[in-house]
Design an enzyme around this catalytic site. Structure first.
Site, short mmCIF file in Angstrom:
data_model
loop_
_atom_site.label_atom_id
_atom_site.label_comp_id
_atom_site.label_asym_id
_atom_site.label_seq_id
_atom_site.Cartn_x
_atom_site.Cartn_y
_atom_site.Cartn_z
N LYS A 114 10.85 -7.59 2.45
CA LYS A 114 10.02 -7.38 3.75
C LYS A 114 10.87 -8.35 4.71
O LYS A 114 10.68 -7.94 5.85
CB LYS A 114 8.85 -7.84 3.26
CG LYS A 114 7.98 -6.91 2.46
CD LYS A 114 7.68 -5.74 2.99
CE LYS A 114 6.56 -5.66 4.06
NZ LYS A 114 6.15 -4.17 4.63
N TYR A 127 10.69 -8.33 -3.65
CA TYR A 127 9.71 -7.90 -2.62
C TYR A 127 9.79 -8.58 -1.46
O TYR A 127 10.12 -8.04 -0.18
CB TYR A 127 8.50 -7.65 -3.18
CG TYR A 127 7.41 -7.58 -2.12
CD1 TYR A 127 7.15 -6.23 -1.63
CD2 TYR A 127 6.45 -8.62 -1.99
CE1 TYR A 127 6.13 -6.21 -0.55
CE2 TYR A 127 5.41 -8.50 -1.05
CZ TYR A 127 5.48 -7.18 -0.14
OH TYR A 127 4.47 -7.13 0.71
N THR A 151 4.22 -9.62 5.65
CA THR A 151 3.54 -10.10 4.75
C THR A 151 3.69 -11.56 5.01
O THR A 151 4.93 -11.96 5.44
CB THR A 151 3.77 -9.89 3.32
OG1 THR A 151 3.31 -10.85 2.54
CG2 THR A 151 5.39 -9.63 2.94
N ASP A 152 2.66 -12.65 4.85
CA ASP A 152 3.17 -13.89 4.80
C ASP A 152 4.23 -14.49 3.65
O ASP A 152 4.64 -15.54 3.74
CB ASP A 152 1.89 -14.72 4.63
CG ASP A 152 1.02 -14.65 3.13
OD1 ASP A 152 1.57 -13.78 2.40
OD2 ASP A 152 0.02 -15.20 3.21
N GLU A 153 4.38 -13.65 2.69
CA GLU A 153 5.29 -13.74 1.61
C GLU A 153 6.86 -14.20 2.27
O GLU A 153 7.65 -14.83 1.42
CB GLU A 153 5.40 -13.08 0.53
CG GLU A 153 4.07 -12.77 -0.07
CD GLU A 153 4.25 -12.25 -1.41
OE1 GLU A 153 5.17 -11.92 -2.07
OE2 GLU A 153 3.07 -11.46 -1.75
P1 NAD Z 1 0.41 0.07 -1.76
O1 NAD Z 1 1.45 0.02 -2.49
O2 NAD Z 1 -0.96 0.16 -1.99
O3 NAD Z 1 0.88 1.34 -0.69
C1 NAD Z 1 1.99 1.72 -0.16
C2 NAD Z 1 1.98 3.30 0.29
O4 NAD Z 1 3.42 3.54 0.94
C3 NAD Z 1 1.86 4.17 -0.67
O5 NAD Z 1 0.76 4.98 -0.49
C4 NAD Z 1 2.96 4.91 -1.11
O6 NAD Z 1 3.02 5.99 -1.54
C5 NAD Z 1 3.63 4.58 0.35
N1 NAD Z 1 5.13 4.80 0.10
C6 NAD Z 1 5.92 3.93 -0.66
N2 NAD Z 1 7.21 4.19 -0.63
C7 NAD Z 1 7.36 5.27 0.49
C8 NAD Z 1 8.43 5.91 1.07
N3 NAD Z 1 9.63 5.65 0.90
N4 NAD Z 1 8.09 6.90 2.12
C9 NAD Z 1 6.79 6.92 2.55
N5 NAD Z 1 5.82 6.55 1.69
C10 NAD Z 1 5.98 5.35 0.86
O7 NAD Z 1 0.71 -1.20 -0.60
P2 NAD Z 1 -0.53 -1.98 0.22
O8 NAD Z 1 -0.88 -3.12 -0.46
O9 NAD Z 1 -1.37 -0.97 0.86
O10 NAD Z 1 0.51 -2.50 1.35
C11 NAD Z 1 0.58 -1.86 2.70
C12 NAD Z 1 1.61 -2.61 3.47
O11 NAD Z 1 0.78 -4.04 3.79
C13 NAD Z 1 2.96 -3.02 3.06
O12 NAD Z 1 3.74 -2.88 3.85
C14 NAD Z 1 2.67 -4.39 2.35
O13 NAD Z 1 4.08 -5.03 2.57
C15 NAD Z 1 1.91 -5.06 3.47
N6 NAD Z 1 1.02 -6.15 3.16
C16 NAD Z 1 0.36 -6.18 1.95
C17 NAD Z 1 -0.80 -7.29 1.56
C18 NAD Z 1 -1.30 -7.04 0.33
O14 NAD Z 1 -2.06 -8.00 -0.01
N7 NAD Z 1 -1.40 -5.92 -0.36
C19 NAD Z 1 -0.68 -8.38 2.53
C20 NAD Z 1 0.26 -8.56 3.71
C21 NAD Z 1 1.00 -7.41 3.80
O1 TDX Z 2 -2.42 -10.81 -13.98
C1 TDX Z 2 -2.30 -11.07 -12.86
N1 TDX Z 2 -2.50 -12.22 -13.23
C2 TDX Z 2 -2.18 -13.33 -12.25
O2 TDX Z 2 -2.26 -14.56 -12.51
C3 TDX Z 2 -1.61 -10.70 -11.73
C4 TDX Z 2 -1.27 -9.30 -11.40
C5 TDX Z 2 -1.19 -11.57 -10.67
N2 TDX Z 2 -1.67 -13.01 -10.94
C6 TDX Z 2 -1.28 -14.01 -9.84
C7 TDX Z 2 0.06 -14.11 -9.10
C8 TDX Z 2 -0.45 -14.45 -7.86
O3 TDX Z 2 -0.53 -15.98 -7.96
O4 TDX Z 2 -2.39 -13.93 -8.86
C9 TDX Z 2 -1.72 -13.77 -7.52
C10 TDX Z 2 -2.02 -12.52 -6.93
O5 TDX Z 2 -1.09 -11.67 -7.24
P1 TDX Z 2 -0.78 -10.34 -6.87
O6 TDX Z 2 -1.93 -9.66 -6.71
O7 TDX Z 2 0.31 -9.73 -7.50
O8 TDX Z 2 -0.37 -10.61 -5.27
P2 TDX Z 2 0.84 -11.41 -4.76
O9 TDX Z 2 1.97 -11.48 -5.20
O10 TDX Z 2 0.27 -12.72 -4.18
O11 TDX Z 2 1.20 -10.34 -3.31
C11 TDX Z 2 0.32 -9.72 -2.56
O12 TDX Z 2 -0.05 -10.60 -1.27
C12 TDX Z 2 1.10 -10.45 -0.50
C13 TDX Z 2 0.60 -8.37 -2.38
O13 TDX Z 2 0.83 -7.64 -3.70
C14 TDX Z 2 1.85 -8.21 -1.57
O14 TDX Z 2 2.07 -6.76 -1.33
C15 TDX Z 2 1.65 -8.87 -0.28
O15 TDX Z 2 2.59 -8.91 0.62
#
Ligand code: NAD
Ligand code: TDX
Length: 332
Positions: A152, A148, A121-123
């Site tokens: 990562k 988190y 992630t960019d975080e």
């Molecule tokens: P998500 O929470 O929707 O899915 C995560 C999946 O991993 C789930 O299916 C869960 O059951 C599985 N999991 C969790 N713990 C596990 C374990 N111990 N063993 C096996 N499986 C396990 O997450 P997502 O949003 O799809 O993110 C996927 C990946 O992308 C993550 O590595 C996250 O850091 C990265 N990422 C997410 C975002 C975003 O915006 N959501 C952005 C950049 C990177």
């Molecule tokens: O109810 C809300 N109100 C609100 O203002 C929630 C759930 C979030 N927020 C804000 C927090 C953040 O500024 O919205 C923005 C986005 O929040 P999230 O969806 O929780 O995402 P963020 O914390 O930015 O992280 C996401 O992007 C990077 C993913 O959850 C991560 O897995 C990924 O690495």
């Protein structure tokens, strides 16, 4: 790249990636997923059994991981605990899955000389000021803010060290905020869409001026596939689609699409340590691997995502009450 092991393939981004692989490659795919609260079997239900198999198991369990890694040529690692707000309530599973789980996988990949791609992630880079002209690049120093993002960052460091010390054939990608179908209702965009569907007001943390750099999950998938096919071992690629928006702009767009007043917003308690702004410079991925996002129109992508949540209520409804109870207990 004939036999892929996709960890976390029943989650939001992982399941979209598995669909992308089925549509754009001939690979056979095994999903390794623990099926935590964030997973959905349904997201994989319409895929051909001849191409996709689900193994329920934990990435931190070496006895499960080792034979699976041995039986595949490539590992694409999405599995993680992924929600910042959860990591502030209980960091423990984040350390266990994101750090110990990644360690377990790369040890197996080292033993079996597998090609490994680590999804991050960019975080990990921390945040930028709203008026900072810079964006994150592959050279930006690590500066994570939350449990988190620190977990990562730790996993990224492990993968990079395994490349250098043991010759692990790995690449890393750091992507910005994804949106699209199958995203859990705990996350910002699905939470606000479903709040408005339920006739309530979107819940915005703090002043709502925090900026996220939105990318459609389909563009994340095509970028990861480009890295698997053409990426250079040992390299990191930032993935982003020039989608910077502040949170207020996003909720106003959701309200507009659903026919509500753009002022129908409830401001709630800010997130502890809330990162102000993320922004990705994805020039390396574009120039070296020839990747381009296909869903560059955020408003159109958001409209399609809203439509998806309107037509998939039976999928998200069972999770909604528990998510709202979690937030309500924190004044959010
Ligand atoms: P998500 O929470 O929707 O899915 C995560 C999946 O991993 C789930 O299916 C869960 O059951 C599985 N999991 C969790 N713990 C596990 C374990 N111990 N063993 C096996 N499986 C396990 O997450 P997502 O949003 O799809 O993110 C996927 C990946 O992308 C993550 O590595 C996250 O850091 C990265 N990422 C997410 C975002 C975003 O915006 N959501 C952005 C950049 C990177
Ligand atoms: O109810 C809300 N109100 C609100 O203002 C929630 C759930 C979030 N927020 C804000 C927090 C953040 O500024 O919205 C923005 C986005 O929040 P999230 O969806 O929780 O995402 P963020 O914390 O930015 O992280 C996401 O992007 C990077 C993913 O959850 C991560 O897995 C990924 O690495």
């Amino acid at each position: 790249m004939d036999r892929l092991l996709v960890t976390g393939g029943a989650g939001f981004i992982g399941s979209n990636f598995v669909h992308h692989l089925v549509d754009h490659t001939d690979a056979t795919i095994t999903v390794l997923d623990k099926l935590t609260y964030a997973a959905s079997r349904e997201s994989l239900a319409d895929l051909p059994e001849s191409r996709v198999q689900l193994v329920v198991g934990d990435i931190a369990d070496s006895a499960t991981v080792d034979p699976l890694v041995a039986a595949h040529d490539t590992v694409v690692h999405f599995a993680a605990e992924s929600h910042n707000d959860n990591s502030l309530s209980d960091p423990s599973p984040f350390v266990q899955t994101n750090i110990v789980g990644t360690f377990t996988l790369i040890e197996a990949a080292r033993r079996h000389d597998s090609r490994f791609h680590h999804v991050s992630t960019d975080e990990v880079y921390g945040d930028l000021a709203l008026d900072d002209p810079k964006r994150f690049t592959e050279d930006t120093p690590y500066h994570p803010s939350s449990p988190y993002s620190a977990s990562k960052a730790g996993s990224d460091h492990l993968v990079r060290a395994w490349v250098r010390s043991f010759g692990l054939r790995a690449t890393i990608s750091n992507c910005s905020n994804n949106y699209g179908p199958w995203q859990h209702v705990e996350k910002f965009i699905p939470r606000q869409i479903t709040e408005v569907i339920d006739g309530r007001k979107p819940r915005v943390y703090g002043d709502g001026l925090n900026v996220r750099d939105w990318i459609h999950t389909e563009d994340h998938s095509s970028a990861v596939l480009a890295i698997l096919e053409r990426g250079e071992i040992g390299e990191t690629y930032l993935i982003g689609a020039d989608g910077e928006r502040n949170n207020l702009e996003v909720v106003r767009a959701i309200l507009r699409h659903l026919g509500r007043s753009e002022d129908d917003i409830e401001f709630v308690r800010d997130r502890a340590g809330h990162d102000r702004r993320y922004a990705i410079e994805s020039g390396k991925l574009r120039s070296r691997l020839g990747w381009q996002p296909q869903y560059a129109d955020f408003d159109a992508g958001l409209a399609a995502t809203i439509e998806w949540y309107l037509t998939h209520e039976t999928w998200w409804r069972p999770h909604k009450d528990a998510v709202e109870a979690f937030y309500a207990a924190k004044g959010q």
